[in-house]
Enzyme design. Structure first.
Site, PDB file in Angstrom:
ATOM      1  N   GLU A   1       0.839  -1.190   0.112  1.00  0.00           N
ATOM      2  CA  GLU A   1       0.090   0.038   0.022  1.00  0.00           C
ATOM      3  C   GLU A   1       0.810   1.252  -0.333  1.00  0.00           C
ATOM      4  OE1 GLU A   1      -2.875  -0.281   2.986  1.00  0.00           O
ATOM      5  OE2 GLU A   1      -4.236  -1.305   1.661  1.00  0.00           O
TER       6      GLU A   1
ATOM      7  N   GLU B   1      -6.379  -7.976  -0.528  1.00  0.00           N
ATOM      8  CA  GLU B   1      -6.954  -8.027   0.911  1.00  0.00           C
ATOM      9  C   GLU B   1      -8.444  -7.601   1.028  1.00  0.00           C
ATOM     10  OE1 GLU B   1      -4.843  -5.417   3.429  1.00  0.00           O
ATOM     11  OE2 GLU B   1      -2.843  -5.625   2.692  1.00  0.00           O
TER      12      GLU B   1
ATOM     13  N   HIS C   1      -8.399  -7.289  14.593  1.00  0.00           N
ATOM     14  CA  HIS C   1      -8.640  -7.099  12.996  1.00  0.00           C
ATOM     15  C   HIS C   1      -9.210  -8.486  12.770  1.00  0.00           C
ATOM     16  CE1 HIS C   1      -8.755  -6.653   8.603  1.00  0.00           C
ATOM     17  NE2 HIS C   1      -8.569  -5.345   8.813  1.00  0.00           N
TER      18      HIS C   1
HETATM   19  C1  GLA Z   1      -4.213  -2.665   5.004  1.00  0.00           C
HETATM   20  C2  GLA Z   1      -2.923  -3.097   5.143  1.00  0.00           C
HETATM   21  C3  GLA Z   1      -2.964  -4.380   5.927  1.00  0.00           C
HETATM   22  C4  GLA Z   1      -3.480  -4.244   7.241  1.00  0.00           C
HETATM   23  C5  GLA Z   1      -5.124  -4.008   6.693  1.00  0.00           C
HETATM   24  C6  GLA Z   1      -5.888  -3.649   7.849  1.00  0.00           C
HETATM   25  O1  GLA Z   1      -4.729  -3.035   4.009  1.00  0.00           O
HETATM   26  O2  GLA Z   1      -2.185  -3.339   4.035  1.00  0.00           O
HETATM   27  O3  GLA Z   1      -1.501  -4.744   6.361  1.00  0.00           O
HETATM   28  O4  GLA Z   1      -3.143  -3.344   8.008  1.00  0.00           O
HETATM   29  O5  GLA Z   1      -4.963  -2.506   6.148  1.00  0.00           O
HETATM   30  O6  GLA Z   1      -7.424  -3.537   7.320  1.00  0.00           O
END
Ligand code: GLA
Ligand code: ZN
Length: 686
Positions: free
Chosen positions: A158, A322, A373
């Protein structure tokens, strides 16, 4: 694009199912690592992103490496038939590095140097960080490049944010020198220098925008944002040098994002540029399902829009890299997905072109900020809880969708999204500060097609327009000469083009066009928009169109007609009775202009007329009520039809043609019931 050829974005000819796996948090618990392997099979998973934040385990001290644990993990995943999406660890770095080389730390827009901590917080320019990441990536490629489990590279994580350190300032100045051919006058012209005495007399005076410094020079802000995208890409390109060299056949991706609170495309990096540098588009989707401000269907429509944009960036399937199997930990309220929603939301991604359903995260961590999470494996370590079972069901379903892998979604309709225009419009001091809502406006235009089962490509300005019957360009505030010329050519050759209020206002330097609307736009549309009226939130107007009256809010353009046909007119105010909607034949095509922000029922009426005229039809005919979405993927042989109930009630759907349920293999015809959040996947021979 009517491409029915399959495109496999990785060598896997099956749907990927799995997610981020962080075994480096559990190395002192071999029992847990063994359980992972057992549970992975029970969950019907087959692919894992490994090593994303593992740098401090891979290189605990500078120059001291520890890969043995990763060897084991990759071997174990491979033994159960799984594949690995191997990450480069640059998203978070070890403390020793920040301590020894402070230049890797980011400086924020207030010029405050950040302390070590968090993640995603490095300087993109730092030669030390570039050297360190490249070295680490080379070691990973050398060690695992030939491992049969290696499916793809997950480069960093990201990418986002910006750094304002001295190294970045210097690179920004160099970037500008190159852009403006070392000509300071050209830069001052582009930035409208004399305004507020902002003329630059030496390159060294240039600083990135800051709340405590320069923040009113729009040309500068726009160039800075472009630089941040370019610098991020340059950092990424530096990361992948060894990967390209050692593993030329392994595809490379990096996970893109969305701006999640409103569910619009990610704002701060221009993904249309980034897309050219990755082999596969992938993104992380975290819609706030079951929230208290919009309907499930409204939210689903927005997800569909982003999917269609990210898929269209490369006109090939993408990967959902994700998503959460249950809840996240960073919404203001972290609500669990209701039963059925996990399968539905996962398959929606597949319906729009994803060849994977992947999660953050495989196993909940025990400590720190992500311990609550959602994950496939909860703290109970059990395959018997609701979430795990729903994940396993997704896995079983995906196992039956191998034929869908690689298929595309040909579309006759395109909507144009532009990152730069959005930046410039947001920067514009003018209009309504809270009502510009460019991405949301595009989503409102998209909604009509989503509700009518018409596939849409959401494209960017570099795309070839010629294959679309209908091209919709709402609120394209910033538009350069080249795009104007290409739109003109599109209409001249027979295309149907729709443009709206607040389009064609500034050029690529964020300088307004002078002397009225661009002459080519005037020629194509047969109008000159002369004034934009901005409304207070409670203000309204009405527009008469096709014998009906529609409500208008936020914006109304006053139009001088120069040959266009008036299709609709304003009801009130000092421009009552003047044109609000126009059409104009140009060359072999036609150009439509919508002067104000009109309600959804107007779009329905307006676009249904166009769909009929252009015979734009759903790919398959499924009758259904509101809140049910029908999306289709196609290859030369078949249509794969996803019928999804995004409502909290049962729905009756009706198949005009007999179809086959891909999961149960039974034939379906006529009326079929669709439960709450239920999805049916059916196919038919084309
Ligand atoms: C992002 C990050 C992950 C995690 C998620 C949680 O997408 O890439 O590592 O922290 O958020 O929702
Ligand atoms: Zn920096």
């Amino acid at each position: 694009m009517n491409n029915f050829d399959k495109t496999y974005v990785t060598d896997a000819k099956f749907m990927l199912h799995g997610g981020d796996y962080n075994p480096d948090q559990w190395l002192d618990r071999p029992d847990i690592l063994n359980d992972d392997i057992r549970l992975m099979q029970l969950a019907h998973t087959n692919a894992f992103s490994v090593g994303i934040f593992a740098w401090s385990t891979l290189e605990p001290k500078e120059g001291v490496y520890n890969f043995e644990w990763l060897d084991q993990i990759i071997d174990n995943i491979y033994k159960i038939g799984g594949r690995v999406i191997l990450a480069t660890p640059s998203g978070a770095r070890p403390a020793w590095m920040s301590q020894k080389y402070p230049e890797v730390l980011r400086v924020n827009e207030y010029r405050q140097k950040q302390l070590h901590g968090g993640r995603h917080n490095h300087c993109f320019t730092s030669p030390v960080y570039r050297e360190k990441t490249q070295k680490m990536n080379r070691m990973l490629a050398e060690r695992y490049g030939k491992h049969p489990a290696l499916l793809m590279w997950h480069v960093s994580n990201e990418y986002g944010g910006e750094c304002h350190c001295d190294l970045c300032q210097e690179d920004f100045r160099n970037w500008l020198k190159e852009k403006y051919n070392n000509d300071l006058k050209a830069l001052n012209d582009a930035w409208w220098g004399p305004f507020w005495s902002h003329t630059i007399s030496d390159w060294s005076q240039i600083e990135s925008p800051s709340p405590i410094g320069e923040n009113a020079v729009h040309g500068l802000t726009l160039d800075w944002k472009r630089f941040v995208t370019d610098q991020t890409i340059s950092f990424f390109e530096n990361e992948i040098v060894p990967l390209r060299e050692i593993t030329p056949n392994i595809p490379v991706t990096t996970n893109f994002m969305a701006d999640t609170f409103d569910l619009i495309p990610f704002q701060s990096l221009d993904y249309s540029k980034f897309a050219k540098h990755v082999d596969v588009i992938s993104w992380d989707a975290y819609p706030a399902w079951h929230n208290d401000w919009e309907s499930t269907a409204d939210l689903a429509m927005k997800v569909g829009f982003i999917d269609d944009l990210y898929r269209s960036l490369k006109q090939q399937p993408f990967l959902l890299l994700e998503s959460t199997p249950s809840l996240v930990n960073w919404h203001s309220v972290n609500k669990a997905k209701r039963p059925g929603m996990h399968l539905l939301s996962s398959l929606q991604m597949v319906a729009h072109g994803s060849d994977s359903v992947m999660y953050f995260q495989w196993r909940k961590s025990r400590g720190s900020s992500e311990k609550f999470h959602g994950a496939v494996v909860d703290h109970d370590n059990s395959p018997n809880n609701r979430v795990f079972k729903e994940v396993a069901k997704v896995g079983e379903t995906l196992e039956k969708l191998s034929d869908v892998v690689g298929t595309n979604r040909p579309a006759d309709v395109a909507i144009l999204y532009d990152w730069e225009s959005n930046w410039a419009l947001n920067d514009a001091q003018g209009y309504g500060l809270d009502t510009k809502r460019y991405p949301q406006t595009l989503q409102e235009h998209y909604r009509t097609f989503w509700e009518n089962d018409i596939p849409v490509d959401v494209i960017t300005k570099e795309h070839d327009f010629s294959s679309y019957k209908l091209l919709i360009v709402p609120m394209l505030y910033l538009i350069n000469e080249e795009t104007i010329a290409r739109l003109k050519e599109y209409v001249a050759n027979g295309g149907k083009l729709v443009m709206t209020y607040i389009s064609g206002i500034v050029n690529e330097h964020d300088l307004t066009y002078l002397g009225g609307w661009h002459p080519d736009l005037q020629e194509v549309f047969g109008i000159n928009p002369v004034e934009t009226d901005t409304y207070y939130p409670k203000d309204e107007n009405r527009v008469h169109y096709n014998g009906k009256t529609y409500t208008l809010k936020d914006y109304a353009t006053i139009i001088d007609v120069k040959g266009a046909t008036v299709e609709g007119s304003y009801d009130q105010d000092f421009y009552a009775g003047t044109p609000a909607v126009t059409s104009h034949s140009f060359g072999k095509g036609k150009a439509y202009y919508i002067g104000g922000r009109l309600e959804h029922s107007f779009h329905e009426e307006f676009y249904s007329g166009l769909m009929e005229e252009l015979s734009i039809k759903p790919v398959v005919s499924v009758k259904h009520g509101k809140g049910v979405s029908v999306q289709v993927r196609q290859d030369h042989e078949k249509n794969y039809i996803f019928v999804m109930n995004f409502t909290e009630r049962q729905q009756m759907i009706f198949f005009d043609q007999p179809v086959r349920d891909v999961i149960t293999k039974e034939e379906l015809k006529g009326q079929v019931e669709l439960g709450i959040y239920e999805v049916k996947i059916v196919d038919e021979t084309r």
